[in-house]
Structure formats: structure tokens, C-alpha cells
Design a protein around this motif. Structure first.
Motif, PDB file in Angstrom:
ATOM      1  N   VAL A 145       0.823  -1.236   0.005  1.00  0.00           N
ATOM      2  CA  VAL A 145      -0.092   0.054  -0.021  1.00  0.00           C
ATOM      3  C   VAL A 145       1.136   1.305  -0.111  1.00  0.00           C
ATOM      4  N   PRO A 146       0.985   2.180  -0.978  1.00  0.00           N
ATOM      5  CA  PRO A 146       1.499   3.166  -0.900  1.00  0.00           C
ATOM      6  C   PRO A 146       1.005   4.433  -0.288  1.00  0.00           C
ATOM      7  N   ASN A 160       2.203  10.467  -7.658  1.00  0.00           N
ATOM      8  CA  ASN A 160       2.715   9.841  -6.359  1.00  0.00           C
ATOM      9  C   ASN A 160       3.975   9.150  -6.459  1.00  0.00           C
ATOM     10  N   GLN A 161       4.906   9.558  -6.054  1.00  0.00           N
ATOM     11  CA  GLN A 161       6.189   8.845  -6.008  1.00  0.00           C
ATOM     12  C   GLN A 161       5.887   7.381  -5.308  1.00  0.00           C
ATOM     13  N   ALA A 162       5.332   7.363  -4.264  1.00  0.00           N
ATOM     14  CA  ALA A 162       5.036   6.021  -3.498  1.00  0.00           C
ATOM     15  C   ALA A 162       4.235   5.164  -4.310  1.00  0.00           C
ATOM     16  N   VAL A 163       3.355   5.608  -5.262  1.00  0.00           N
ATOM     17  CA  VAL A 163       2.777   4.725  -6.247  1.00  0.00           C
ATOM     18  C   VAL A 163       3.520   4.091  -7.306  1.00  0.00           C
ATOM     19  N   LEU A 164       4.516   5.033  -7.663  1.00  0.00           N
ATOM     20  CA  LEU A 164       5.356   4.591  -8.766  1.00  0.00           C
ATOM     21  C   LEU A 164       6.509   3.304  -8.293  1.00  0.00           C
ATOM     22  N   LEU A 165       6.982   3.811  -7.156  1.00  0.00           N
ATOM     23  CA  LEU A 165       7.902   2.825  -6.485  1.00  0.00           C
ATOM     24  C   LEU A 165       6.995   1.409  -6.045  1.00  0.00           C
ATOM     25  N   GLU A 216      -9.029  -5.820   5.412  1.00  0.00           N
ATOM     26  CA  GLU A 216      -9.457  -6.627   6.319  1.00  0.00           C
ATOM     27  C   GLU A 216      -8.709  -8.034   6.542  1.00  0.00           C
ATOM     28  N   GLY A 217      -8.029  -8.252   7.676  1.00  0.00           N
ATOM     29  CA  GLY A 217      -7.360  -9.644   7.975  1.00  0.00           C
ATOM     30  C   GLY A 217      -5.911  -9.753   7.121  1.00  0.00           C
ATOM     31  N   LYS A 218      -5.799  -8.801   6.215  1.00  0.00           N
ATOM     32  CA  LYS A 218      -4.278  -8.662   5.389  1.00  0.00           C
ATOM     33  C   LYS A 218      -3.198  -8.356   6.274  1.00  0.00           C
ATOM     34  N   ARG A 219      -2.261  -8.893   5.815  1.00  0.00           N
ATOM     35  CA  ARG A 219      -0.843  -8.477   6.090  1.00  0.00           C
ATOM     36  C   ARG A 219      -0.581  -7.308   5.084  1.00  0.00           C
ATOM     37  N   VAL A 220      -0.070  -6.109   5.565  1.00  0.00           N
ATOM     38  CA  VAL A 220       0.015  -4.911   4.690  1.00  0.00           C
ATOM     39  C   VAL A 220       1.286  -4.234   4.961  1.00  0.00           C
ATOM     40  N   MET A 221       1.875  -4.090   3.503  1.00  0.00           N
ATOM     41  CA  MET A 221       3.271  -3.562   3.712  1.00  0.00           C
ATOM     42  C   MET A 221       3.130  -2.164   2.952  1.00  0.00           C
ATOM     43  N   LEU A 222       3.216  -0.985   3.710  1.00  0.00           N
ATOM     44  CA  LEU A 222       3.345   0.318   3.348  1.00  0.00           C
ATOM     45  C   LEU A 222       4.625   0.670   2.490  1.00  0.00           C
ATOM     46  N   VAL A 223       4.449   1.633   1.461  1.00  0.00           N
ATOM     47  CA  VAL A 223       5.696   1.845   0.703  1.00  0.00           C
ATOM     48  C   VAL A 223       5.629   3.291   0.603  1.00  0.00           C
ATOM     49  N   ASP A 224       6.795   4.026   1.104  1.00  0.00           N
ATOM     50  CA  ASP A 224       7.204   5.542   0.998  1.00  0.00           C
ATOM     51  C   ASP A 224       8.230   5.684   0.347  1.00  0.00           C
ATOM     52  N   ASP A 225       8.748   6.841   0.094  1.00  0.00           N
ATOM     53  CA  ASP A 225      10.161   7.051  -0.247  1.00  0.00           C
ATOM     54  C   ASP A 225      11.163   7.518   0.898  1.00  0.00           C
ATOM     55  N   VAL A 226      10.910   8.103   1.830  1.00  0.00           N
ATOM     56  CA  VAL A 226      11.528   8.553   2.778  1.00  0.00           C
ATOM     57  C   VAL A 226      11.037   8.391   4.321  1.00  0.00           C
ATOM     58  N   LEU A 227      11.835   7.846   5.089  1.00  0.00           N
ATOM     59  CA  LEU A 227      11.297   8.036   6.608  1.00  0.00           C
ATOM     60  C   LEU A 227      12.122   8.834   7.286  1.00  0.00           C
ATOM     61  N   THR A 228      11.458   9.827   8.000  1.00  0.00           N
ATOM     62  CA  THR A 228      11.970  10.569   8.951  1.00  0.00           C
ATOM     63  C   THR A 228      11.833  10.336  10.472  1.00  0.00           C
ATOM     64  N   THR A 229      10.696  10.726  10.788  1.00  0.00           N
ATOM     65  CA  THR A 229      10.253  10.514  12.368  1.00  0.00           C
ATOM     66  C   THR A 229       9.558   9.178  12.350  1.00  0.00           C
ATOM     67  N   GLY A 230       8.942   8.832  11.243  1.00  0.00           N
ATOM     68  CA  GLY A 230       8.078   7.501  11.037  1.00  0.00           C
ATOM     69  C   GLY A 230       6.518   8.069  11.474  1.00  0.00           C
ATOM     70  N   SER A 231       6.229   9.300  11.711  1.00  0.00           N
ATOM     71  CA  SER A 231       4.845   9.788  11.991  1.00  0.00           C
ATOM     72  C   SER A 231       3.785   9.356  10.914  1.00  0.00           C
ATOM     73  N   THR A 232       4.099   9.585   9.647  1.00  0.00           N
ATOM     74  CA  THR A 232       3.240   9.483   8.632  1.00  0.00           C
ATOM     75  C   THR A 232       3.096   7.849   8.435  1.00  0.00           C
ATOM     76  N   LEU A 233       3.891   7.030   8.574  1.00  0.00           N
ATOM     77  CA  LEU A 233       3.995   5.547   8.675  1.00  0.00           C
ATOM     78  C   LEU A 233       3.028   5.099   9.615  1.00  0.00           C
TER      79      LEU A 233
END
Ligand SMILES: [Zn+2]
Ligand SMILES: [Zn+2]
Length: 259
Positions: A145-146, A160-165, A216-233
Motif C-alpha cells: 500500500v503506497p 505519487n512517488q510512492a505509487v510509482l515505487l 481486513e485480515g490482510k498483512r499490509v506493507m506500506l511503501v514510501d520514499d523517505v522515513l524521517t520520524t516515522g509519523s506518517t507511516l
């Protein structure tokens, strides 16, 4: 032929991959040039960033926090949860970045996001796919999930850079991409302008799950470009878990170094 799998399987981006007898001819007509320095790369793999440029960005290596993935300054030792993760465990089970946000990787991300150099997504995603393949194998997510952009930002940037990645990671790892699984329902200040403690408040309530049944019930992996403090994630994870996701983890190309 096996090249597509070699990278995802972690056999190294410098491997020979698909390059067969025609590769010399291909190099003549389409010389593999480094996306960063524009230099010719002899025996290039699929990632067109030369070893010298790549060496300007340190990969995130163990020992690191088993939860947020922050690398520990000590060169030796085993992975363990860091202090902040023990005191306030984040909602995601694990976050991992391929590189520290520095050198060529930082420049490439910058050009990708702010100068619209979308061709750079390929080397960035391939490096991510290769370096983070162990986490993808361990977590075996059902869905990538971007992190979404607000529609206003999307119009400004055009993509959206996260979607392209995420689209390239989905192909490399053979994991479905839920490109609209999350959406941004509130405009937020760019996180770069804010201090660490303001960031969480800034993104609170900014995201929503579009289709509960999808997560629902899924194991999700978020995708983003940069992690700074991790607040968005963290906020995206909270929303996904509230919608019934079984587990959430996250991958980024780079993370801002320990400060
Ligand atoms: Zn280079
Ligand atoms: Zn941690």
C-alpha cells in the motif's frame, strides 16, 4: 531470463541478470549511463547507478532496531528494539529502509520528487527490491500500500512517488498493489517544515481506508520514499489496523540518520 528473479531473490543488483550475448550490442546503442553522474557503466546490471555514486550513500546495515529499523551506531551487536520503540511501541510491526538519506540516493530521490525525473524511480525501486527482499520474504505481505498524497499535492506534482515505487516493487516481489487502498482526506503541512513532535499531530486524521474489505485480515506493507520520524507511516498503520488489517510493516528507500 532469470534476471528478473535474481534481483528480487537478493542475488545482487550487479549480477549478470538477463545479459546474454547481445548485451555488448545493446550497450553500443543504449549505453548504460549512471543516473547520477551520467558516466558509462561497464558490465551494468539492471540498476544504472555506478558503484562510485552508490558508495556515497550508506546502506542501512545491522545492528538495527527490530521495530523501527534505526541502525545503531555500534558496529557490532545483535538487532534489538531501540529505547523509543520499547517505551512507545509504534503501530507498525517493522519499518525498514534500504539506505541512509544521503549522497547519491538523496540526490536521486530529490530529482525524482521535486524535478519530476520519473525515470529515476526504476533504479531506486530496484535497489529497494533487492535490499529489502529479506523483509518482504519474512513478512510475506498480502498487499503493498503506497502512502497516498493529497489530491492537491498530486495535481501539483503530477504523480505519487510512492505509487510509482510500489508498482515496481509489486512486480519484483509478485505482491499485489493496493494503489487506492488508502487516501489522504485532509491537507497537511509538508512534514519537512515541522519539528519531530509536531509531525504526529500534523498527520493525525489525515488518512482513511477506502475499502475495508480490501485490507481486513490482510498483512499490509506500506511503501514510501523517505522515513524521517516515522509519523506518517505510524498514522497510516493505525488507520489500517483500525480497519482490520492483521499486521502492518513499512518499507522506504531511505531514512534520515539517527539524530
Ligand atoms: Zn555515477
Ligand atoms: Zn526502534
Amino acid at each position: 531470463m532469470a534476471g528478473e528473479r535474481d534481483v528480487a531473490g537478493g542475488n545482487g543488483v550487479w549480477g549478470r541478470g538477463w545479459r546474454g550475448p547481445l548485451s555488448g550490442l545493446l550497450d553500443l546503442f543504449f549505453p548504460p549511463l549512471c543516473h547520477q553522474c551520467r558516466g558509462f557503466i561497464p558490465h551494468a546490471g539492471r540498476v544504472h547507478v555506478c558503484p562510485a555514486c552508490l558508495a556515497t550513500s550508506r546502506p542501512v546495515e545491522p545492528p538495527l532496531c527490530t521495530i523501527c529499523g534505526v541502525p545503531f551506531p555500534a558496529p557490532a551487536g545483535i538487532d534489538h528494539p531501540c529505547g523509543p520503540c520499547l517505551t512507545t511501541p509504534p503501530p507498525f510491526a517493522a519499518a525498514r529502509a534500504a539506505f541512509l538519506y544521503e549522497g547519491a540516493i538523496r540526490d536521486l530521490i530529490h530529482r525524482f520528487k521535486y524535478d519530476g525525473a520519473v525515470q529515476v524511480r526504476r533504479p531506486l525501486a530496484l535497489l529497494m527490491a533487492d535490499r529489502l527482499a529479506p523483509l518482504a520474504a519474512e513478512k510475506a505481505p498480502d498487499l503493498l500500500v503506497p502512502v497516498p498524497l493529497h489530491v492537491r499535492r498530486l495535481r501539483q506534482r503530477g504523480f505519487n512517488q510512492a505509487v510509482l515505487l510500489g508498482a515496481l516493487l509489486s512486480r519484483e516481489w509478485q505482491i499485489p498493489l493496493g494503489r487506492r487502498a488508502l487516501r489522504r482526506i485532509r491537507w497537511t503541512e509538508p512534514q519537512v517544515n515541522l519539528a519531530a513532535k509536531e509531525r504526529l499531530a500534523n498527520v493525525r486524521g489525515a488518512f482513511a481506508v477506502t475499502d475495508r474489505a480490501r485490507v481486513e485480515g490482510k498483512r499490509v506493507m506500506l511503501v514510501d520514499d523517505v522515513l524521517t520520524t516515522g509519523s506518517t507511516l505510524a498514522e497510516c498503520s493505525r488507520v489500517l489496523l483500525r480497519a482490520g488489517a492483521a499486521e502492518v510493516c513499512a518499507v522506504t528507500i531511505a531514512r534520515v540518520a539517527w539524530d
